[in-house]
Design a protein around this motif. Structure first.
Motif, PDB file in Angstrom:
ATOM      1  N   HIS A 279       0.832  -1.199   0.000  1.00 43.49           N
ATOM      2  CA  HIS A 279       0.000   0.000   0.000  1.00 43.49           C
ATOM      3  C   HIS A 279       0.871   1.256   0.000  1.00 43.49           C
ATOM      4  N   GLY A 280       0.671   2.136  -0.948  1.00 47.22           N
ATOM      5  CA  GLY A 280       1.384   3.410  -0.981  1.00 47.22           C
ATOM      6  C   GLY A 280       2.768   3.357  -1.597  1.00 47.22           C
ATOM      7  N   VAL A 281       3.214   2.163  -1.999  1.00 49.74           N
ATOM      8  CA  VAL A 281       4.553   2.065  -2.593  1.00 49.74           C
ATOM      9  C   VAL A 281       4.478   2.485  -4.065  1.00 49.74           C
ATOM     10  N   VAL A 282       5.334   3.379  -4.459  1.00 49.81           N
ATOM     11  CA  VAL A 282       5.278   3.925  -5.822  1.00 49.81           C
ATOM     12  C   VAL A 282       6.283   3.253  -6.741  1.00 49.81           C
ATOM     13  N   ASP A 283       7.495   3.051  -6.228  1.00 45.55           N
ATOM     14  CA  ASP A 283       8.501   2.411  -7.082  1.00 45.55           C
ATOM     15  C   ASP A 283       9.643   1.849  -6.241  1.00 45.55           C
ATOM     16  N   VAL A 284      10.353   0.908  -6.849  1.00 45.92           N
ATOM     17  CA  VAL A 284      11.522   0.307  -6.209  1.00 45.92           C
ATOM     18  C   VAL A 284      12.627   0.309  -7.255  1.00 45.92           C
ATOM     19  N   LEU A 285      13.804   0.774  -6.867  1.00 42.22           N
ATOM     20  CA  LEU A 285      14.891   0.867  -7.845  1.00 42.22           C
ATOM     21  C   LEU A 285      16.151   0.213  -7.290  1.00 42.22           C
TER      22      LEU A 285
ATOM     23  N   VAL B  51      19.175  -0.500  -2.579  1.00 41.62           N
ATOM     24  CA  VAL B  51      17.869  -0.535  -3.236  1.00 41.62           C
ATOM     25  C   VAL B  51      17.063   0.651  -2.726  1.00 41.62           C
ATOM     26  N   GLY B  52      16.582   1.475  -3.644  1.00 45.75           N
ATOM     27  CA  GLY B  52      15.785   2.635  -3.284  1.00 45.75           C
ATOM     28  C   GLY B  52      14.302   2.314  -3.330  1.00 45.75           C
ATOM     29  N   VAL B  53      13.551   2.933  -2.426  1.00 40.68           N
ATOM     30  CA  VAL B  53      12.101   2.748  -2.381  1.00 40.68           C
ATOM     31  C   VAL B  53      11.455   4.128  -2.400  1.00 40.68           C
ATOM     32  N   VAL B  54      10.414   4.294  -3.221  1.00 41.97           N
ATOM     33  CA  VAL B  54       9.667   5.545  -3.253  1.00 41.97           C
ATOM     34  C   VAL B  54       8.228   5.245  -2.871  1.00 41.97           C
ATOM     35  N   ALA B  55       7.682   6.051  -1.952  1.00 42.38           N
ATOM     36  CA  ALA B  55       6.319   5.805  -1.480  1.00 42.38           C
ATOM     37  C   ALA B  55       5.619   7.125  -1.204  1.00 42.38           C
ATOM     38  N   ASP B  56       4.358   7.018  -0.765  1.00 44.22           N
ATOM     39  CA  ASP B  56       3.570   8.240  -0.607  1.00 44.22           C
ATOM     40  C   ASP B  56       3.710   8.886   0.762  1.00 44.22           C
ATOM     41  N   SER B  57       4.464   8.277   1.665  1.00 40.82           N
ATOM     42  CA  SER B  57       4.762   8.924   2.948  1.00 40.82           C
ATOM     43  C   SER B  57       6.059   8.352   3.505  1.00 40.82           C
ATOM     44  N   THR B  58       6.618   9.050   4.468  1.00 40.77           N
ATOM     45  CA  THR B  58       7.859   8.554   5.071  1.00 40.77           C
ATOM     46  C   THR B  58       7.639   7.173   5.681  1.00 40.77           C
ATOM     47  N   GLU B  59       6.555   7.053   6.438  1.00 44.62           N
ATOM     48  CA  GLU B  59       6.325   5.777   7.126  1.00 44.62           C
ATOM     49  C   GLU B  59       6.077   4.632   6.140  1.00 44.62           C
ATOM     50  N   THR B  60       5.344   4.903   5.068  1.00 53.34           N
ATOM     51  CA  THR B  60       5.098   3.863   4.064  1.00 53.34           C
ATOM     52  C   THR B  60       6.419   3.425   3.434  1.00 53.34           C
TER      53      THR B  60
ATOM     54  N   SER C  22      13.668  17.820  -7.106  1.00 49.93           N
ATOM     55  CA  SER C  22      12.606  17.688  -8.091  1.00 49.93           C
ATOM     56  C   SER C  22      13.237  17.778  -9.480  1.00 49.93           C
ATOM     57  N   VAL C  23      13.065  16.732 -10.260  1.00 53.53           N
ATOM     58  CA  VAL C  23      13.613  16.720 -11.616  1.00 53.53           C
ATOM     59  C   VAL C  23      12.456  16.955 -12.586  1.00 53.53           C
ATOM     60  N   SER C  24      12.651  17.856 -13.535  1.00 51.65           N
ATOM     61  CA  SER C  24      11.566  18.193 -14.478  1.00 51.65           C
ATOM     62  C   SER C  24      11.215  16.966 -15.327  1.00 51.65           C
ATOM     63  N   PRO C  25       9.998  16.917 -15.864  1.00 52.72           N
ATOM     64  CA  PRO C  25       9.572  15.734 -16.627  1.00 52.72           C
ATOM     65  C   PRO C  25      10.526  15.375 -17.774  1.00 52.72           C
TER      66      PRO C  25
ATOM     67  N   HIS D  22      14.668   8.998 -11.496  1.00 53.18           N
ATOM     68  CA  HIS D  22      13.918   7.795 -11.862  1.00 53.18           C
ATOM     69  C   HIS D  22      12.411   8.059 -11.853  1.00 53.18           C
ATOM     70  N   ILE D  23      11.955   8.816 -10.856  1.00 54.44           N
ATOM     71  CA  ILE D  23      10.503   9.020 -10.771  1.00 54.44           C
ATOM     72  C   ILE D  23      10.040  10.338 -11.394  1.00 54.44           C
ATOM     73  N   ARG D  24      10.985  11.277 -11.555  1.00 57.67           N
ATOM     74  CA  ARG D  24      10.645  12.584 -12.171  1.00 57.67           C
ATOM     75  C   ARG D  24       9.466  13.267 -11.476  1.00 57.67           C
TER      76      ARG D  24
END
Lengths: 722, 154
Positions: A259-265, A271-280, A361-364, A425-427
């Motif tokens: 839940h809330g996980v956006v991407d894994v790299l 291994v990097g993890v991107v999610a919708d909150s710090t706790e997630t 923040s990286v532009s699109p 990676h996520i832009r």
């Protein structure tokens, strides 16, 4: 901290004569929209130079080129400009300068344009002349402008408290009123502007309250950690437990379903993890199942390594020479007595209270970026972002943030690089944070070392020869502070021998000075003890050719009432160090709970000669803090490796000094001086090891030779028979 | 879960996982960034807030325990005018990097609520859970004594 021109490409052509520190911005071009800056409105008024903006209401914005990490230099730099400009301090607003080393870099070889680095206690010394000159030039422009209005010679216009005054008629005009009527002399760069005599200072040396403190007591001060952007995501990373281990991620699909996980790299060493909150993000990180490869340091054990360092120190292998003076071999051959002692220090972690982080923040299209970072090397951080993205330095809109502590750790850009890779990676806007466990486990530590000290004592009891071999893991970081030019010892051999074990090391407040001064100062006391000589008097004798150092030593002995021994089971120890040009001596007073081995530090007396001190009360805060920082390290701090893995993870097992352990008093004195300023921020930290060990020797007759002096290690020393 | 509590004097309703921690609720959801993350293990005190008047480490306080309680953060400490502890902190020029200072100030303010004139030992014992890496301890002790005097005068 606002960052006025961070979103602007400042054309190099718009600057004239940057070495003079006085130029005019003619044009700016917006690079990327400023997402998060609250004060984005175009400022009214006039840029008097790259350093000073004058508003019609009389507010004077001064641009600070240094990183503010608690040392107070943002205020000190502004004081230098305001002093020569004759600004009323209450009109001053301090903002960060753009990160543009060519214009705002440290004085390097006599002129500005070196790196923008806040390291090595360099800021005040590195900007002292240039910022005073910049202030004096701004002052000249104001006087010139007033003289044009009044039709009088510039030489007849003086300034005082944000006003220009015509000496003959008594007419005045405020700086604010002048802002719309600035006239520029055509030959400004060639005009010689006089600097004030020290007696005329109204701000330098007068204790201006620190500009950053009000925001730090209300919680409003912004660190990169506190930046929030619209649609921002949160990134974390699991790094290799052994430096440079490579990951194989076994459950990417499963983690992505969270839940809330956006991407894994999967990245080079983590291994990097991107999610919708710090706790997630943290929960997803905990679920990662990663297999790691071995690496160079996989079999490194830092406790066992001391045997290797000892063999190396005793061997005939040549290392890097730090100092070689006279015939040391001959001194030892003719000595009536020789002493040998070995001192050790474990790895130390920076433990800055704000874990590493960055908002990027990286532009699109990947061609522009905006970043909020607290860095001691902002130009390096900005360049790192540009390099990762393959874009121009000026296409990174870089915002300087307060640093929640640096101590050397934030002069690396590893965290900025990781953040940029993940943000690219996520832009999308990304806040990338290290947990405390990441910060400890993937630290870059002050080197471990073993120092083999040898002294040749002549028939008259004098030290005729001095050998100091530093063996450890840390390369050039091991060397600083090993020289002892102020001790008159006729023959000396000082050498560094480093073994690379593939672990990460880095500058740590005062760098090699901490371990080296500990070894030097403790060894001197052990020599004095063996010779039945007073350790203060021994140092006095050795310093007979160094009057400035001697004056500092004498002053601290006087303040600490050295001649009178402590009573009630207490004892005093004395030590001396030079760091970044500052000469500092300290006396520490301790007692001991011999049943537990716990050392209690009661009082400290500290004397520093740092030349002209711009902000004396702040310098004293640095001395006090430096003593507590040093005590923390000397009494508690130890990073150990087993099988290449850091054994500590957070503040429960990497102990820091707590308030109940701080001395009841730290009495400081700054020697009056008109000499060029020296660096203050690290001055007192490296003295502490020697002062405590020497007080312990006085109290117990036993030496402490391995930092930190944890209760456990002290107990072992006490239980050893002599 | 939805829960209601009083934050800096105002009733609020939030929606968060029951095991979510107050620290992250304050920072990520409510954007009250004066309360800092530093260790996440209640070891350093940088995240200290008041819960029903008592200083707690918000990094270990679950949202599920907040129902109808009163939470005070650094943003709510000053009431139009700076709190005496904040005034004293400026007077004694306490903060260096400043990152731990919200926690220090909240911890100190809680002490002076129950002990108007604490001794050095009482100060050290009460403040021992809040780390300051810059080593501003010397001035923290002095500033709490100064704050005590300011409160007496006010």
């Amino acid at each position: 901290m606002n960052n006025p021109n961070s979103n602007s490409r400042i054309s190099r052509r718009s600057f004239l004569g940057r070495a003079a520190g006085f130029t005019f911005i003619l044009a700016t071009g917006v690079v990327v929209p400023n997402i998060g800056d609250k004060n984005n409105d175009q400022k009214k008024g006039k840029e008097l130079s790259i350093w000073v903006h004058l508003a019609p209401d009389g507010r004077v914005r001064i641009y600070n080129p240094s990183a503010e990490m608690g040392q107070g230099s943002m205020t000190a730099c502004a004081v230098l400009i305001a002093e020569e400009m004759n600004v009323d301090w209450k009109d001053v607003i301090i903002e960060s300068s753009p990160v543009d080393p060519e214009n705002y870099g440290l004085q390097w070889g006599g002129q500005l344009g070196g790196p923008m680095m806040t390291v090595g206690s360099r800021t005040v010394r590195g900007y002292f002349n240039a910022l005073r000159e910049a202030g004096a030039r701004a002052n000249y422009v104001l006087r010139y402008s007033a003289s044009r209005i009044w039709g009088v010679p510039t030489g007849r216009v003086s300034t005082e408290m944000s006003k220009a005054i015509h000496s003959d008629s008594g007419k005045t005009i405020t700086f604010g009123e002048l802002s719309g009527k600035i006239a520029l002399p055509t030959n400004l760069d060639n005009i010689k502007v006089p600097l004030k005599d020290n007696e005329d200072f109204t701000l330098i040396g007068k204790d201006i309250p620190r500009y950053d403190i009000p925001g730090k007591v209300t919680g409003e001060a912004q660190y990169a950690m506190d930046i929030f952007l619209p649609e921002m995501l949160y990134g974390v990373m699991q790094r290799a437990p052994v430096n440079k281990g490579r990951p194989v991620l076994n459950n990417k699909e499963e983690v992505l379903k969270g839940h809330g996980v956006v991407d894994v790299l999967v990245m080079d060493y983590g291994v990097g993890v991107v999610a919708d909150s710090t706790e997630t993000a943290l929960k997803a990180k905990a679920r990662l199942d990663i297999s790691w490869s071995d690496a160079e340091s996989s079999d490194y054990d830092s406790i066992l390594a001391y045997q290797e360092y000892e063999r190396l120190a005793k061997s005939d292998q040549k290392g890097r020479s730090i100092s070689s003076k006279g015939n040391v071999l001959r001194a030892f051959e003719t000595a009536t007595e020789a002493m040998v002692c070995e001192y050790k220090n474990d790895f130390a972690y920076h433990a800055q209270m704000e874990p590493l982080n960055a908002v990027i923040s990286v532009s699109p299209d990947g061609k522009r970026a905006e970043a909020w970072v607290g860095s001691q090397s902002p130009d390096n951080a900005r360049r790192t972002i540009a390099n990762v993205l393959g874009i121009d330095f000026y296409d990174v809109n870089y915002h300087v943030c307060y640093l929640g502590g640096g101590f050397g750790r934030r002069s690396m850009s590893d965290y900025v690089e990781e953040a940029t890779i993940l943000a690219n990676h996520i832009r999308k806007p990304l806040k990338f944070i290290w947990t405390r466990e990441d910060d400890v486990g993937y630290g870059a530590f002050r080197p471990i070392s073993l120092q083999r000290m040898e002294a040749a004592i002549g028939g008259n009891g004098n030290i005729m020869g001095w050998k100091h071999i530093i063996a450890g893991t840390g390369g050039g970081l091991l060397a600083s502070g090993a020289e002892i030019s102020y001790y008159d010892i006729p023959t000396q051999l000082i050498e560094v021998r480093s073994i690379d074990h593939g672990v990460r090391t880095k500058h740590w407040r005062s760098v090699g000075h901490g371990p080296n001064k500990f070894a030097i100062e403790s060894f001197l006391d052990e020599i004095a003890y063996a010779q039945k000589e007073d350790p203060y008097l021994l140092r006095r004798k050795l310093m007979h050719k160094s009057p400035r150092e001697l004056a500092v030593l004498d002053k601290v002995a006087e303040m600490a009432d050295w001649g009178n021994n402590s009573s009630n089971g207490r004892a005093k120890g004395i030590a001396f160090a030079e760091r970044s040009g500052a000469l500092t001596a300290a006396v520490g007073e301790i007692s001991l709970d011999s049943s537990t081995g716990r050392i209690k530090v009661h009082r400290f007396w500290v004397v520093m000669d740092a030349g002209l001190v711009v902000q004396p009360n702040n310098a004293i805060a640095q001395l006090e803090g430096g003593i507590n920082f040093g005590l923390s390290n000397v009494l508690h701090e130890s990073i150990t490796f087993k099988s290449g893995q850091v054994q500590q993870s957070n503040f429960h097992d990497y102990r820091l000094l707590r308030i109940s352990e701080a001395p009841e008093s730290i009495e400081c004195f700054i020697m009056p001086s008109a000499e060029e300023p020296a660096g203050v921020g690290e001055a007192s930290t490296p003295i502490v090891g020697g002062a405590i060990a020497n007080a312990f020797l006085k109290l117990t007759g036993k030496p402490l030779r391995h930092m930190p002096f944890t209760a456990e290690k002290v107990k072992e020393v006490l239980d050893q028979s002599m | 879960m939805r829960t209601t509590f009083i934050l800096n004097g105002r009733h609020i309703e939030v929606d968060a996982d029951a095991d979510s921690k107050l620290l992250w609720l304050l920072r990520d959801q409510l954007k009250l960034t004066g309360t800092k993350y530093s260790c996440g293990l209640a070891q350093c005190g940088a995240c200290t807030v008041h819960l029903d008047g008592n200083p707690v480490r918000s990094c270990v306080v679950p949202v599920s325990s907040l129902k109808d309680k009163e939470v005070l953060t650094i943003e709510g400490l000053s009431n139009g005018e700076l709190h005496p502890v904040q005034k004293a902190w400026i007077e004694e020029q306490v903060p260096q990097c400043g990152y731990c200072q919200s926690g220090q100030i909240m911890q100190a303010a809680a002490l002076l609520e129950v002990n108007k004139n604490p001794s050095r030992e009482e100060i050290c014992s009460h403040m021992d859970g809040v780390l300051c890496r810059c080593g501003a301890y010397t001035r923290i002790v002095t500033a709490i004594q100064t704050a005590s005097k300011i409160m007496e005068d006010e």
